[in-house]
Design a protein around this motif. Structure first.
Motif, mmCIF file in Angstrom:
data_model
loop_
_atom_site.group_PDB
_atom_site.id
_atom_site.type_symbol
_atom_site.label_atom_id
_atom_site.label_comp_id
_atom_site.label_asym_id
_atom_site.label_seq_id
_atom_site.Cartn_x
_atom_site.Cartn_y
_atom_site.Cartn_z
ATOM 1 N N LYS A 26 0.809 -1.226 0.000
ATOM 2 C CA LYS A 26 0.000 0.000 0.000
ATOM 3 C C LYS A 26 0.843 1.277 0.000
ATOM 4 C CE LYS A 26 -4.120 -2.064 2.052
ATOM 5 N NZ LYS A 26 -4.508 -2.606 0.741
ATOM 6 N N ALA A 27 1.913 1.258 -0.799
ATOM 7 C CA ALA A 27 2.632 2.525 -1.034
ATOM 8 C C ALA A 27 1.604 3.502 -1.592
ATOM 9 C CB ALA A 27 3.754 2.302 -2.035
ATOM 10 N N TYR B 238 -0.643 -3.856 -13.326
ATOM 11 C CA TYR B 238 -0.338 -4.461 -12.023
ATOM 12 C C TYR B 238 -1.363 -4.108 -10.953
ATOM 13 C CZ TYR B 238 4.241 -5.345 -14.119
ATOM 14 O OH TYR B 238 5.248 -5.780 -14.941
ATOM 15 N N ARG B 239 -2.309 -3.227 -11.287
ATOM 16 C CA ARG B 239 -3.297 -2.837 -10.268
ATOM 17 C C ARG B 239 -4.177 -4.021 -9.888
ATOM 18 N NH1 ARG B 239 -7.052 0.591 -10.977
ATOM 19 N NH2 ARG B 239 -6.849 1.754 -9.041
ATOM 20 N N THR C 219 -4.818 0.827 -3.936
ATOM 21 C CA THR C 219 -5.053 2.253 -3.649
ATOM 22 C C THR C 219 -3.858 3.094 -4.101
ATOM 23 O OG1 THR C 219 -4.146 1.842 -1.451
ATOM 24 C CG2 THR C 219 -6.550 1.901 -1.622
ATOM 25 N N THR C 220 -2.839 2.424 -4.619
ATOM 26 C CA THR C 220 -1.594 3.111 -5.001
ATOM 27 C C THR C 220 -1.816 3.952 -6.263
ATOM 28 O OG1 THR C 220 -0.385 1.236 -4.092
ATOM 29 C CG2 THR C 220 0.845 2.713 -5.552
ATOM 30 N N LYS C 221 -1.388 5.210 -6.203
ATOM 31 C CA LYS C 221 -1.528 6.100 -7.358
ATOM 32 C C LYS C 221 -0.352 5.873 -8.309
ATOM 33 C CE LYS C 221 -4.984 7.845 -5.146
ATOM 34 N NZ LYS C 221 -5.001 6.816 -4.114
ATOM 35 N N PRO D 150 -2.848 8.693 -15.781
ATOM 36 C CA PRO D 150 -1.904 9.000 -14.698
ATOM 37 C C PRO D 150 -2.561 9.887 -13.641
ATOM 38 C CG PRO D 150 -0.866 9.331 -16.832
ATOM 39 C CD PRO D 150 -2.323 9.068 -17.105
ATOM 40 N N ASP D 151 -2.234 9.640 -12.371
ATOM 41 C CA ASP D 151 -2.767 10.475 -11.290
ATOM 42 C C ASP D 151 -2.036 11.800 -11.227
ATOM 43 O OD1 ASP D 151 -4.773 8.699 -9.829
ATOM 44 O OD2 ASP D 151 -3.061 7.377 -10.130
ATOM 45 N N LEU D 152 -0.872 11.853 -11.848
ATOM 46 C CA LEU D 152 -0.037 13.059 -11.898
ATOM 47 C C LEU D 152 1.066 12.720 -12.903
ATOM 48 C CD1 LEU D 152 1.134 15.050 -8.850
ATOM 49 C CD2 LEU D 152 2.931 14.140 -10.239
#
Ligand code: FMN
Length: 362
Positions: free
Chosen positions: A103-104, A120-121, A126-128, A154-156
């Motif tokens: 959970k990084a 890989y999700r 919950t990893t962005k 992408p989340d960012l």
């Protein structure tokens, strides 16, 4: 100054600490930055050497090492902790799976195009996911592929310019070409991701990296459309940085003339501090006789001038005759060891000063 949004996470300050391998940013530095409201980042590179006593193989030690570093960081902070994973690593998939399982909060993937990262999700992930790019074209390709293949954006996006430390996503002749300067790249990447933001009604903040050292640098960069900064070299000369003091001292004593561009065994140019080891590389005295780790896709020990993972590990341990320090173009500006809090407070103070001066001038 607004915090940075990364999916459903919001930072207190828009500062990401750039991942630094081998061993330069582990749980110590990452948790300290997270505690100050930024994003702390653990680098995966070479964890198998740092944790070599924990398992029989390099690859197993890498997994154990990453698991432990994420857990240690989480014990020290409730802030946001990410993991930096280079595409060039042969165990990229193992590292991503471990980061997600532990959970990084965020994975930063660079040194290549992480085209299949979302695969890989897991359902409970919950990893962005954040790619590090060096061009608007790379940002576009990643957004298109991720959306088409995985229905994920992408989340960012981190855009890293040619003044960064470590490996650079530029050809040698592009590094000093003003057309590739971070000031040029930011608006290009912002405009590119805006197309996807609009089409899919999702925010994709852009953060800039490379040569950003002061609050004034940060202010200038954010005026160009970046919503935050990724800073690495400035955090090396902190108490909490995980490297040996001899590594930190190379930053304190370096002059601007000693920051040099090298050709790395990874197959990309890199920026580092001159020293005895890099002199020996030039003299052909560092040739590896075997490859016990098989850590990089792009490295063939029969051809490369030295084993990079071992050289960077030696430097992390303070054995500067057998390794060298990667460093951004402004690393020579450091004059003393400070705490992470002092560094971030100073950056924010100078940022606010630059903002106030701009308001007065306007
Ligand atoms: C010592 C050092 C090690 C680095 N290691 C990595 C790494 O393992 N993976 C990566 O993506 N970037 C790495 N970088 C790049 C940084 O994460 C960052 O983006 C860049 O250095 C920003 O420029 P600055 O150092 O001028 O702030 C490294 C940089 C330094 C200085």
């Amino acid at each position: 100054m607004k915090g940075l949004k990364i999916g459903n996470l919001t930072t207190r300050v828009p500062i990401i600490q750039g991942g630094m391998g081998v061993g330069i940013s582990l749980s110590g530095l990452a948790s300290a930055v997270a505690n100050e409201g930024g994003v702390g980042v653990i680098s995966c590179a070479g964890l198998g050497l740092i944790y070599k006593e924990k398992a029989k193989t390099y690859m197993e030690s890498c997994i154990i090492g990453l698991r432990e570093e994420i857990q240690k960081a989480k014990q020290k902070t409730n802030g946001i902790v990410g993991v930096n994973i280079m595409m060039a690593l042969t165990n990229f998939g193992d590292m991503v799976k471990t980061a997600i399982a532990e959970k990084a909060d965020v994975i930063f993937a660079g040194a290549g195009l992480p085209l299949d990262l979302p695969k890989y999700r897991t359902p409970e992930c919950t990893t962005k996911l954040v790619p590090i790019v060096s061009s608007a074209r790379a940002a576009k390709i990643i957004c298109e592929k991720w959306k088409t293949l995985y229905n994920y954006l992408p989340d960012l996006v981190v855009v890293e310019g040619p003044k960064a430390g470590g490996h650079l996503g530029f050809k040698l002749n592009q590094i000093n070409d003003p057309n590739y300067a971070i000031e040029e790249l930011i608006p290009q990447v912002v405009n590119e991701v805006a197309i996807f933001e609009e089409k899919y009604n999702q925010k994709i903040p852009v953060v800039a990296a490379g040569g950003i050292y002061t609050g004034a640098d940060m202010h200038k960069i954010m005026q160009l459309g970046a919503q935050g900064v990724q800073i690495a070299s400035r955090f090396v000369t902190t108490t909490e940085c995980d490297a040996d003091i001899k590594f930190k001292n190379t930053y304190l004593t370096a002059s601007d003339q000693e920051v040099e561009i090298i050709q790395s065994p990874v197959g990309m140019p890199g920026r580092a501090l001159q020293g005895k080891f890099l002199e020996n590389v030039k003299l052909g005295l560092t040739r590896p006789k075997s490859c016990p780790y098989n850590c990089l896709h792009t490295c063939d020990y029969k051809v490369v001038p030295y084993c990079i993972i071992l050289a960077l590990y030696n430097a992390y341990k303070g054995n500067m005759d057998k390794g060298y320090a990667f460093a951004g173009s402004n690393a020579y500006l450091s004059t003393k060891i400070s705490t992470v809090k002092e560094v971030i407070d100073d950056i924010l103070e100078k940022y606010n000063l630059a903002e106030a001066n701009q308001t007065v001038l306007a």
